[in-house]
Design an enzyme around this catalytic site. Structure first.
Site, PDB file in Angstrom:
ATOM      1  N   VAL A  90       0.864  -1.193   0.000  1.00  0.00           N
ATOM      2  CA  VAL A  90       0.000   0.000   0.000  1.00  0.00           C
ATOM      3  C   VAL A  90       0.894   1.235   0.000  1.00  0.00           C
ATOM      4  CG1 VAL A  90      -1.923  -1.136   1.154  1.00  0.00           C
ATOM      5  CG2 VAL A  90      -0.201   0.032   2.524  1.00  0.00           C
ATOM      6  N   PRO A  93       2.720   7.653   1.583  1.00  0.00           N
ATOM      7  CA  PRO A  93       3.102   9.010   1.151  1.00  0.00           C
ATOM      8  C   PRO A  93       3.761   9.812   2.273  1.00  0.00           C
ATOM      9  CG  PRO A  93       0.735   8.885   1.559  1.00  0.00           C
ATOM     10  CD  PRO A  93       1.276   7.500   1.762  1.00  0.00           C
ATOM     11  N   GLU A 162      11.164  -3.173  -3.079  1.00  0.00           N
ATOM     12  CA  GLU A 162      11.120  -3.313  -4.537  1.00  0.00           C
ATOM     13  C   GLU A 162      12.023  -2.263  -5.177  1.00  0.00           C
ATOM     14  OE1 GLU A 162       9.682  -5.791  -6.338  1.00  0.00           O
ATOM     15  OE2 GLU A 162      11.110  -4.724  -7.583  1.00  0.00           O
ATOM     16  N   PHE A 163      12.840  -2.689  -6.124  1.00  0.00           N
ATOM     17  CA  PHE A 163      13.765  -1.753  -6.776  1.00  0.00           C
ATOM     18  C   PHE A 163      13.374  -1.441  -8.216  1.00  0.00           C
ATOM     19  CE2 PHE A 163      16.357  -3.585  -3.342  1.00  0.00           C
ATOM     20  CZ  PHE A 163      16.816  -2.421  -2.738  1.00  0.00           C
ATOM     21  N   LYS A 221      16.824   0.344   0.924  1.00  0.00           N
ATOM     22  CA  LYS A 221      15.934   0.914  -0.096  1.00  0.00           C
ATOM     23  C   LYS A 221      16.002   2.440  -0.076  1.00  0.00           C
ATOM     24  CE  LYS A 221      12.804   1.578  -3.097  1.00  0.00           C
ATOM     25  NZ  LYS A 221      11.573   1.103  -3.616  1.00  0.00           N
ATOM     26  N   ALA A 223      18.406   4.241   1.114  1.00  0.00           N
ATOM     27  CA  ALA A 223      19.760   4.670   0.762  1.00  0.00           C
ATOM     28  C   ALA A 223      20.006   4.546  -0.743  1.00  0.00           C
ATOM     29  CB  ALA A 223      20.776   3.840   1.543  1.00  0.00           C
ATOM     30  N   ASN A 225      17.784   4.785  -3.177  1.00  0.00           N
ATOM     31  CA  ASN A 225      17.103   5.888  -3.861  1.00  0.00           C
ATOM     32  C   ASN A 225      17.805   7.220  -3.605  1.00  0.00           C
ATOM     33  OD1 ASN A 225      15.225   4.461  -5.246  1.00  0.00           O
ATOM     34  ND2 ASN A 225      13.570   4.742  -3.777  1.00  0.00           N
ATOM     35  N   VAL A 271      15.033  18.430 -15.980  1.00  0.00           N
ATOM     36  CA  VAL A 271      14.263  19.484 -15.302  1.00  0.00           C
ATOM     37  C   VAL A 271      14.106  19.172 -13.817  1.00  0.00           C
ATOM     38  CG1 VAL A 271      12.859  20.504 -17.126  1.00  0.00           C
ATOM     39  CG2 VAL A 271      12.234  18.278 -16.204  1.00  0.00           C
ATOM     40  N   CYS A 277       8.974   8.106  -5.560  1.00  0.00           N
ATOM     41  CA  CYS A 277       9.932   7.585  -4.577  1.00  0.00           C
ATOM     42  C   CYS A 277      11.019   8.558  -4.128  1.00  0.00           C
ATOM     43  CB  CYS A 277      10.594   6.339  -5.128  1.00  0.00           C
ATOM     44  SG  CYS A 277       9.476   4.942  -5.109  1.00  0.00           S
ATOM     45  N   ARG A 442      14.895  17.924 -21.537  1.00  0.00           N
ATOM     46  CA  ARG A 442      15.471  16.585 -21.600  1.00  0.00           C
ATOM     47  C   ARG A 442      16.568  16.471 -22.642  1.00  0.00           C
ATOM     48  NH1 ARG A 442      13.581  13.315 -17.331  1.00  0.00           N
ATOM     49  NH2 ARG A 442      12.249  14.862 -16.393  1.00  0.00           N
TER      50      ARG A 442
HETATM   51  C1  UDX Z   1       4.515   1.791  -3.800  1.00  0.00           C
HETATM   52  C2  UDX Z   1       4.949   1.573  -2.377  1.00  0.00           C
HETATM   53  O1  UDX Z   1       3.963   0.992  -1.669  1.00  0.00           O
HETATM   54  C3  UDX Z   1       5.555   2.804  -1.827  1.00  0.00           C
HETATM   55  O2  UDX Z   1       5.910   2.686  -0.505  1.00  0.00           O
HETATM   56  C4  UDX Z   1       6.755   2.997  -2.664  1.00  0.00           C
HETATM   57  O3  UDX Z   1       7.603   3.954  -2.152  1.00  0.00           O
HETATM   58  C5  UDX Z   1       6.284   3.370  -4.039  1.00  0.00           C
HETATM   59  O4  UDX Z   1       5.549   2.353  -4.545  1.00  0.00           O
HETATM   60  P1  UDX Z   1       2.680   2.383  -5.400  1.00  0.00           P
HETATM   61  O5  UDX Z   1       2.441   0.965  -5.770  1.00  0.00           O
HETATM   62  O6  UDX Z   1       3.408   3.228  -6.372  1.00  0.00           O
HETATM   63  O7  UDX Z   1       3.400   2.462  -4.003  1.00  0.00           O
HETATM   64  O8  UDX Z   1       1.395   3.115  -4.910  1.00  0.00           O
HETATM   65  P2  UDX Z   1      -0.033   3.140  -5.535  1.00  0.00           P
HETATM   66  O9  UDX Z   1       0.047   2.969  -7.008  1.00  0.00           O
HETATM   67  O10 UDX Z   1      -0.703   4.334  -4.942  1.00  0.00           O
HETATM   68  O11 UDX Z   1      -0.708   1.805  -4.971  1.00  0.00           O
HETATM   69  C6  UDX Z   1      -1.095   1.568  -3.680  1.00  0.00           C
HETATM   70  C7  UDX Z   1      -2.429   0.833  -3.703  1.00  0.00           C
HETATM   71  O12 UDX Z   1      -2.776   0.457  -2.369  1.00  0.00           O
HETATM   72  C8  UDX Z   1      -3.608   1.663  -4.234  1.00  0.00           C
HETATM   73  O13 UDX Z   1      -4.226   0.977  -5.306  1.00  0.00           O
HETATM   74  C9  UDX Z   1      -4.554   1.786  -3.036  1.00  0.00           C
HETATM   75  O14 UDX Z   1      -5.916   1.765  -3.396  1.00  0.00           O
HETATM   76  C10 UDX Z   1      -4.171   0.555  -2.215  1.00  0.00           C
HETATM   77  N1  UDX Z   1      -4.512   0.664  -0.798  1.00  0.00           N
HETATM   78  C11 UDX Z   1      -4.142   1.754  -0.085  1.00  0.00           C
HETATM   79  C12 UDX Z   1      -5.209  -0.374  -0.198  1.00  0.00           C
HETATM   80  O15 UDX Z   1      -5.566  -1.361  -0.845  1.00  0.00           O
HETATM   81  N2  UDX Z   1      -5.488  -0.271   1.130  1.00  0.00           N
HETATM   82  C13 UDX Z   1      -5.148   0.796   1.874  1.00  0.00           C
HETATM   83  O16 UDX Z   1      -5.430   0.847   3.062  1.00  0.00           O
HETATM   84  C14 UDX Z   1      -4.448   1.850   1.237  1.00  0.00           C
HETATM   85  C1  UDX Z   2      13.218   4.886  -8.705  1.00  0.00           C
HETATM   86  C2  UDX Z   2      14.394   3.908  -8.572  1.00  0.00           C
HETATM   87  O1  UDX Z   2      15.187   3.947  -9.772  1.00  0.00           O
HETATM   88  C3  UDX Z   2      13.884   2.510  -8.316  1.00  0.00           C
HETATM   89  O2  UDX Z   2      14.955   1.621  -8.085  1.00  0.00           O
HETATM   90  C4  UDX Z   2      12.968   2.534  -7.103  1.00  0.00           C
HETATM   91  O3  UDX Z   2      12.401   1.264  -6.886  1.00  0.00           O
HETATM   92  C5  UDX Z   2      11.858   3.554  -7.276  1.00  0.00           C
HETATM   93  O4  UDX Z   2      12.407   4.831  -7.557  1.00  0.00           O
HETATM   94  P1  UDX Z   2      11.466   5.512 -10.610  1.00  0.00           P
HETATM   95  O5  UDX Z   2      11.203   6.708  -9.768  1.00  0.00           O
HETATM   96  O6  UDX Z   2      10.314   4.668 -11.026  1.00  0.00           O
HETATM   97  O7  UDX Z   2      12.488   4.519  -9.860  1.00  0.00           O
HETATM   98  O8  UDX Z   2      12.245   5.950 -11.947  1.00  0.00           O
HETATM   99  P2  UDX Z   2      13.742   6.398 -12.264  1.00  0.00           P
HETATM  100  O9  UDX Z   2      14.116   5.784 -13.552  1.00  0.00           O
HETATM  101  O10 UDX Z   2      14.655   6.173 -11.141  1.00  0.00           O
HETATM  102  O11 UDX Z   2      13.589   7.970 -12.535  1.00  0.00           O
HETATM  103  C6  UDX Z   2      13.286   8.884 -11.494  1.00  0.00           C
HETATM  104  C7  UDX Z   2      13.407  10.307 -11.990  1.00  0.00           C
HETATM  105  O12 UDX Z   2      14.771  10.638 -12.218  1.00  0.00           O
HETATM  106  C8  UDX Z   2      12.698  10.581 -13.313  1.00  0.00           C
HETATM  107  O13 UDX Z   2      12.022  11.819 -13.234  1.00  0.00           O
HETATM  108  C9  UDX Z   2      13.815  10.620 -14.309  1.00  0.00           C
HETATM  109  O14 UDX Z   2      13.510  11.402 -15.424  1.00  0.00           O
HETATM  110  C10 UDX Z   2      14.914  11.252 -13.478  1.00  0.00           C
HETATM  111  N1  UDX Z   2      16.274  10.997 -13.992  1.00  0.00           N
HETATM  112  C11 UDX Z   2      16.755   9.732 -14.078  1.00  0.00           C
HETATM  113  C12 UDX Z   2      17.084  12.081 -14.345  1.00  0.00           C
HETATM  114  O15 UDX Z   2      16.666  13.233 -14.255  1.00  0.00           O
HETATM  115  N2  UDX Z   2      18.354  11.839 -14.794  1.00  0.00           N
HETATM  116  C13 UDX Z   2      18.876  10.584 -14.898  1.00  0.00           C
HETATM  117  O16 UDX Z   2      20.037  10.436 -15.299  1.00  0.00           O
HETATM  118  C14 UDX Z   2      18.040   9.485 -14.524  1.00  0.00           C
END
Ligand code: UDX
Ligand code: UDX
Length: 458
Positions: A90, A93, A162-163, A221, A223, A225, A271, A277, A442
């Site tokens: 879940v 935030p 999850e990464f 996790k 660290a 990020n 930008v 995350c 970009r």
């Molecule tokens: C995830 C991780 O959980 C978060 O900690 C991480 O840092 C980023 O990714 P993410 O899958 O991206 O979150 O979030 P979201 O797409 O908002 O999905 C969470 C889901 O949990 C939603 O569909 C929401 O409806 C559900 N939820 C939330 C429940 O089923 N029960 C709850 O009590 C709260």
């Molecule tokens: C990130 C981590 O990479 C992943 O391991 C973790 O599980 C969740 O958070 P995510 O946020 O989904 O993943 O995407 P990511 O590819 O990391 O990009 C994050 C942001 O950084 C984007 O806005 C991307 O445009 C920006 N970015 C990435 C840059 O501005 N420059 C770069 O060189 C790489």
């Protein structure tokens, strides 16, 4: 211990794709993904081209496993009851009120789920933290499970962050650099670690499955990020210096990245980073450091977020400056709303701050994104202005200045300026007319007539 039934609470960007891949790779395990949001579950059960999450390769994985051993449901209690292993994915935030507001993770949903698991469970369960959490959350979860659970039911808690990165989630899950499993050193803790490792070992080489203690796993996790985001803020800070000195940020990035000790990844100026995350996790890390009295460490990591805000502001200011400080009534096309390409996710996208700033200065905004819905765009801006304490009347006026366009050409029509925010492939080869100002967030503009081009770091 062999696991036959697992469930995952939270059918979001993490829970959905992760469970779909586990189901695909482990046909003997029944995987049920549950969520409180009926619309989301209906969409997961609906047509493949309308899944709630856009992610390359996802619909093929869902097509192969759905109805076979992959199920989506809102029956959370039923799924808890039937599963030996429960993943919690879940959302967590940043807190908006109370102690740690604006920094600490809001564990409300997470704790409510733990309570629900405790109340429903009639047999022993392995509870897996999938969401990103502050270090030592497992302790709190254990307390909740023990307080609300039945006396003869034993809970084992694992941390398995999850990464995956959005846009490449399926590839990342197929070929993870590592799978981290944090568990208790007790015999039952180690049995739980082994049970989860067996699942991943169906497709991940064993040497990539790393067992640690729970706290290392939780902190790794945050660290990871923070380190990734730190590289982006480092290169973005240098982009400002490049603009002053005539150095070119792409050449600089290439030169730096060729040192094998540094490496070329995550050195692309932008930008500013977005996504659900990076900012959240760093603020969480900052809060943790402060909590433990490590003010210098907290301040070090806080700078990564501050530079990111600076970069977003700097980009908006560049546009305003190009019109001699007055964008009143100017038509500005915003290309891309997702925080990166190949996702429909716009959480923390730089597009939000940049557009809001331009609208606040009186610009008219034409927004086009191939995947993000108009409702999401409106919600993002609404929430941003609410958080910035604008009155409802002001927000209503601002909203009138936004036009969400369904095609790239419509967005570009009559534009005085174009800001390219997301690196969608379809923005690579645009032919701009002669008199439009192009702000390339970009560095992807390939063909641009005689327009004025403003690049980050150039
Ligand atoms: C995830 C991780 O959980 C978060 O900690 C991480 O840092 C980023 O990714 P993410 O899958 O991206 O979150 O979030 P979201 O797409 O908002 O999905 C969470 C889901 O949990 C939603 O569909 C929401 O409806 C559900 N939820 C939330 C429940 O089923 N029960 C709850 O009590 C709260
Ligand atoms: C990130 C981590 O990479 C992943 O391991 C973790 O599980 C969740 O958070 P995510 O946020 O989904 O993943 O995407 P990511 O590819 O990391 O990009 C994050 C942001 O950084 C984007 O806005 C991307 O445009 C920006 N970015 C990435 C840059 O501005 N420059 C770069 O060189 C790489």
């Amino acid at each position: 211990m062999q696991i036959r039934n697992i469930c995952c609470i939270g059918a979001g960007y993490v829970g959905g794709p992760t469970m779909a891949v586990i189901a695909l790779k482990c046909p003997d395990i029944k995987v049920t993904v549950v969520d409180i949001n009926q619309d989301r579950i209906d969409a997961w059960n609906g047509p493949l081209h309308q899944l709630p999450i856009y992610e390359p390769g996802l619909k093929e994985v869902v097509a192969a496993a759905r109805g076979r051993n992959l199920f989506f449901s809102t029956d959370i209690n039923g799924a808890i009851d039937c599963s030996e292993m429960i993943f919690m994915a879940v959302n967590t935030p940043t807190k908006t009120e109370g102690e740690g507001a604006g920094m600490a993770a809001d564990l409300r949903y997470f704790e409510a789920c733990a309570k629900q698991i405790a109340k429903v469970a009639k047999t022993d369960k392995i509870v897996v933290e999938k969401s990103t959490l502050p270090v030592r959350t497992a302790e709190k979860i254990k307390e909740i499970l023990e307080k609300h659970g039945k006396d003869d039911v034993h809970f084992e808690i694992l941390s398995n962050p999850e990464f995956l990165a959005e846009g490449t989630a399926i590839q990342d899950l197929f070929k993870s650099d590592r799978v981290l499993i944090g568990g208790d050193p007790s015999p039952s803790g180690q049995m739980a670690v082994k049970a989860l490792a067996e699942i991943y070992a169906q497709w991940i080489p064993r040497e990539k499955i790393l067992a640690t203690n729970v706290w290392s796993s939780e902190l790794a996790k945050l660290a990871s990020n923070a380190m990734l985001a730190q590289r982006i803020s480092s290169i973005n800070s240098l982009s400002a210096l490049c603009e002053k000195t005539g150095a070119d940020i792409d050449e600089l990035s290439k030169a730096i990245g060729m040192d094998h000790r540094i490496g070329p990844h995550f050195l692309k100026a932008s930008v500013g980073f977005g996504g659900s995350c990076f900012q959240k996790d760093i603020l969480n890390l900052v809060y943790l450091c402060k909590y433990y009295g490590l003010d210098e460490v907290a301040e070090y990591w806080h700078q990564v977020v501050k530079i990111n805000d600076y970069q977003k502001d700097r980009f908006a200011q560049k546009i305003i400056d190009a019109f001699e400080g007055n964008v009143q009534g100017k038509n500005i096309a915003i290309l891309g709303w997702a925080f990166k390409k190949d996702t429909n996710d716009s959480r923390e996208s730089a597009a939000i701050n940049i557009s809001a700033r331009l609208i606040e200065k009186g610009a008219l905004i034409q927004i086009y994104d191939p995947m993000v819905t108009g409702d999401s765009i409106n919600n993002d801006l609404n929430n941003f202005w609410k958080m910035s304490n604008f009155s409802n009347n002001m927000i209503k006026e601002f909203i009138l200045m936004i036009n969400i366009q369904s095609s790239l050409l419509n967005a570009l029509d009559n534009a005085d300026a174009v800001a390219i925010i997301t690196e969608w492939d379809e923005f690579k080869e645009i032919d701009f007319s002669n008199d439009v100002k192009v702000f390339d967030g970009r560095n992807i503009v390939k063909s641009f007539g005689n327009s004025d081009i403003y690049n980050i770091g150039k």
